[in-house]
Write a protein that holds these residues in place. Structure first.
Motif, mmCIF file in Angstrom:
data_model
loop_
_atom_site.group_PDB
_atom_site.id
_atom_site.type_symbol
_atom_site.label_atom_id
_atom_site.label_comp_id
_atom_site.label_asym_id
_atom_site.label_seq_id
_atom_site.Cartn_x
_atom_site.Cartn_y
_atom_site.Cartn_z
ATOM 1 N N PHE A 190 -2.312 -8.992 -4.913
ATOM 2 C CA PHE A 190 -2.120 -7.906 -3.959
ATOM 3 C C PHE A 190 -3.355 -7.729 -3.088
ATOM 4 O O PHE A 190 -3.256 -7.557 -1.877
ATOM 5 C CB PHE A 190 -1.811 -6.615 -4.720
ATOM 6 C CG PHE A 190 -1.733 -5.397 -3.852
ATOM 7 C CD1 PHE A 190 -0.591 -5.134 -3.117
ATOM 8 C CD2 PHE A 190 -2.794 -4.510 -3.783
ATOM 9 C CE1 PHE A 190 -0.515 -4.010 -2.318
ATOM 10 C CE2 PHE A 190 -2.727 -3.386 -2.992
ATOM 11 C CZ PHE A 190 -1.577 -3.133 -2.263
ATOM 12 N N LEU A 191 -4.521 -7.781 -3.698
ATOM 13 C CA LEU A 191 -5.769 -7.584 -2.978
ATOM 14 C C LEU A 191 -6.020 -8.687 -1.959
ATOM 15 O O LEU A 191 -6.650 -8.464 -0.931
ATOM 16 C CB LEU A 191 -6.935 -7.508 -3.965
ATOM 17 C CG LEU A 191 -8.282 -7.112 -3.401
ATOM 18 C CD1 LEU A 191 -8.219 -5.713 -2.815
ATOM 19 C CD2 LEU A 191 -9.333 -7.167 -4.482
ATOM 20 N N PRO A 217 -3.155 -1.008 11.339
ATOM 21 C CA PRO A 217 -3.166 -2.120 10.376
ATOM 22 C C PRO A 217 -4.569 -2.645 10.079
ATOM 23 O O PRO A 217 -4.863 -3.029 8.939
ATOM 24 C CB PRO A 217 -2.302 -3.198 11.030
ATOM 25 C CG PRO A 217 -2.023 -2.757 12.405
ATOM 26 C CD PRO A 217 -2.353 -1.306 12.509
ATOM 27 N N LEU A 218 -5.444 -2.629 11.069
ATOM 28 C CA LEU A 218 -6.805 -3.101 10.819
ATOM 29 C C LEU A 218 -7.567 -2.129 9.916
ATOM 30 O O LEU A 218 -8.328 -2.556 9.042
ATOM 31 C CB LEU A 218 -7.540 -3.314 12.139
ATOM 32 C CG LEU A 218 -6.974 -4.439 13.014
ATOM 33 C CD1 LEU A 218 -7.711 -4.513 14.341
ATOM 34 C CD2 LEU A 218 -7.009 -5.766 12.302
ATOM 35 N N ALA A 219 -7.334 -0.826 10.076
ATOM 36 C CA ALA A 219 -7.958 0.152 9.186
ATOM 37 C C ALA A 219 -7.420 -0.011 7.763
ATOM 38 O O ALA A 219 -8.165 0.092 6.789
ATOM 39 C CB ALA A 219 -7.695 1.566 9.693
ATOM 40 N N LEU A 257 -9.574 -0.728 4.335
ATOM 41 C CA LEU A 257 -9.475 0.091 3.133
ATOM 42 C C LEU A 257 -9.077 -0.742 1.914
ATOM 43 O O LEU A 257 -9.608 -0.547 0.824
ATOM 44 C CB LEU A 257 -8.468 1.224 3.337
ATOM 45 C CG LEU A 257 -8.938 2.342 4.254
ATOM 46 C CD1 LEU A 257 -7.806 3.330 4.502
ATOM 47 C CD2 LEU A 257 -10.146 3.049 3.676
ATOM 48 N N LEU A 258 -8.164 -1.675 2.086
ATOM 49 C CA LEU A 258 -7.767 -2.528 0.962
ATOM 50 C C LEU A 258 -8.905 -3.463 0.564
ATOM 51 O O LEU A 258 -9.090 -3.752 -0.612
ATOM 52 C CB LEU A 258 -6.524 -3.332 1.315
ATOM 53 C CG LEU A 258 -5.213 -2.589 1.136
ATOM 54 C CD1 LEU A 258 -4.068 -3.409 1.695
ATOM 55 C CD2 LEU A 258 -4.960 -2.263 -0.306
ATOM 56 N N GLU A 302 -14.501 -2.407 -5.968
ATOM 57 C CA GLU A 302 -14.335 -1.419 -7.042
ATOM 58 C C GLU A 302 -14.621 -2.005 -8.427
ATOM 59 O O GLU A 302 -15.299 -1.356 -9.227
ATOM 60 C CB GLU A 302 -12.927 -0.827 -6.963
ATOM 61 C CG GLU A 302 -12.715 0.342 -7.861
ATOM 62 C CD GLU A 302 -13.494 1.588 -7.465
ATOM 63 O OE1 GLU A 302 -13.446 2.547 -8.234
ATOM 64 O OE2 GLU A 302 -14.170 1.595 -6.422
ATOM 65 N N PRO A 303 -14.143 -3.202 -8.784
ATOM 66 C CA PRO A 303 -14.475 -3.740 -10.110
ATOM 67 C C PRO A 303 -15.981 -3.899 -10.340
ATOM 68 O O PRO A 303 -16.474 -3.621 -11.432
ATOM 69 C CB PRO A 303 -13.767 -5.092 -10.142
ATOM 70 C CG PRO A 303 -12.641 -4.937 -9.192
ATOM 71 C CD PRO A 303 -13.162 -4.043 -8.104
ATOM 72 N N ARG A 304 -16.709 -4.301 -9.320
ATOM 73 C CA ARG A 304 -18.160 -4.446 -9.462
ATOM 74 C C ARG A 304 -18.809 -3.084 -9.736
ATOM 75 O O ARG A 304 -19.684 -2.960 -10.580
ATOM 76 C CB ARG A 304 -18.754 -5.063 -8.198
ATOM 77 C CG ARG A 304 -20.237 -5.326 -8.338
ATOM 78 C CD ARG A 304 -20.891 -5.954 -7.152
ATOM 79 N NE ARG A 304 -19.976 -6.500 -6.193
ATOM 80 C CZ ARG A 304 -20.309 -6.929 -4.987
ATOM 81 N NH1 ARG A 304 -21.559 -6.887 -4.624
ATOM 82 N NH2 ARG A 304 -19.433 -7.404 -4.153
#
Length: 171
Positions: free
Chosen positions: A112-113, A141-143, A147-148, A154-156
């Motif tokens: 997904f990422l 869509p670019l924003a 954000l994605l 986030e995992p780091r």
């Protein structure tokens, strides 16, 4: 039942705003705007409820010996803020941070990422190349892609948080 009502209410509100945007910004008919609102609003509300229930299930499962407020504090400490001084809350925060990190390690999340930002960037580029559309419409869509892409970091951040919560002298 209250969470479902809240989620469906939020989905309804989103559907109404989306329908208005379709009608006024895209210059579509009211019929098209209502169809778009009905198609997007309820699924968004249901999805919000399911995600909230999934994340909310993490809080009660942290440690049953803690009060509800202590579990909430532990969950918040698993993401950000000062490291709890209470060893029980700190241990619960560590468990919560590890569980959150495990969710980011799933194969579905990695796919997904990767896929979603690609499609959002492609959508933005096609909007810019389309002669019939205003160029400002590529912003959304670019924003979304930006954000994605933030989720990739986030995992780091969670790994650093686990390390911080695991260190005995990090108060």
């Amino acid at each position: 039942m209250r969470l479902w009502a809240l989620g469906l209410g939020a989905g309804l509100l989103y559907g109404v705003l989306f329908g208005l945007a379709i009608h006024y910004l895209e210059a579509e008919s009211w019929k098209s705007a209502v169809v778009a609102a009905v198609i997007t609003g309820p699924p968004l509300g249901v999805t919000m409820v399911l995600l909230q229930r999934r994340w909310g299930a993490l809080i009660p499962s942290i440690d049953t010996n803690l009060t509800r407020e202590q579990r909430r504090t532990a969950f918040q400490a698993s993401r950000r803020g000062p490291v709890p001084t209470d060893p029980a809350i700190r241990a619960a925060a560590l468990v919560a941070a590890r569980r959150q990190l495990d969710r980011y390690r799933s194969r579905l999340f990695r796919v997904f990422l990767f896929v979603m930002p690609v499609f959002l960037v492609l959508s933005g580029v096609l909007t810019l190349l389309d002669d019939d559309r205003e160029k400002w419409r590529a912003i959304l869509p670019l924003a979304g892609a930006v954000l994605l892409s933030w989720s990739a970091f986030e995992p780091r951040r969670l790994r650093r948080r686990v390390k911080l919560l695991s260190t005995p002298d990090s108060t």
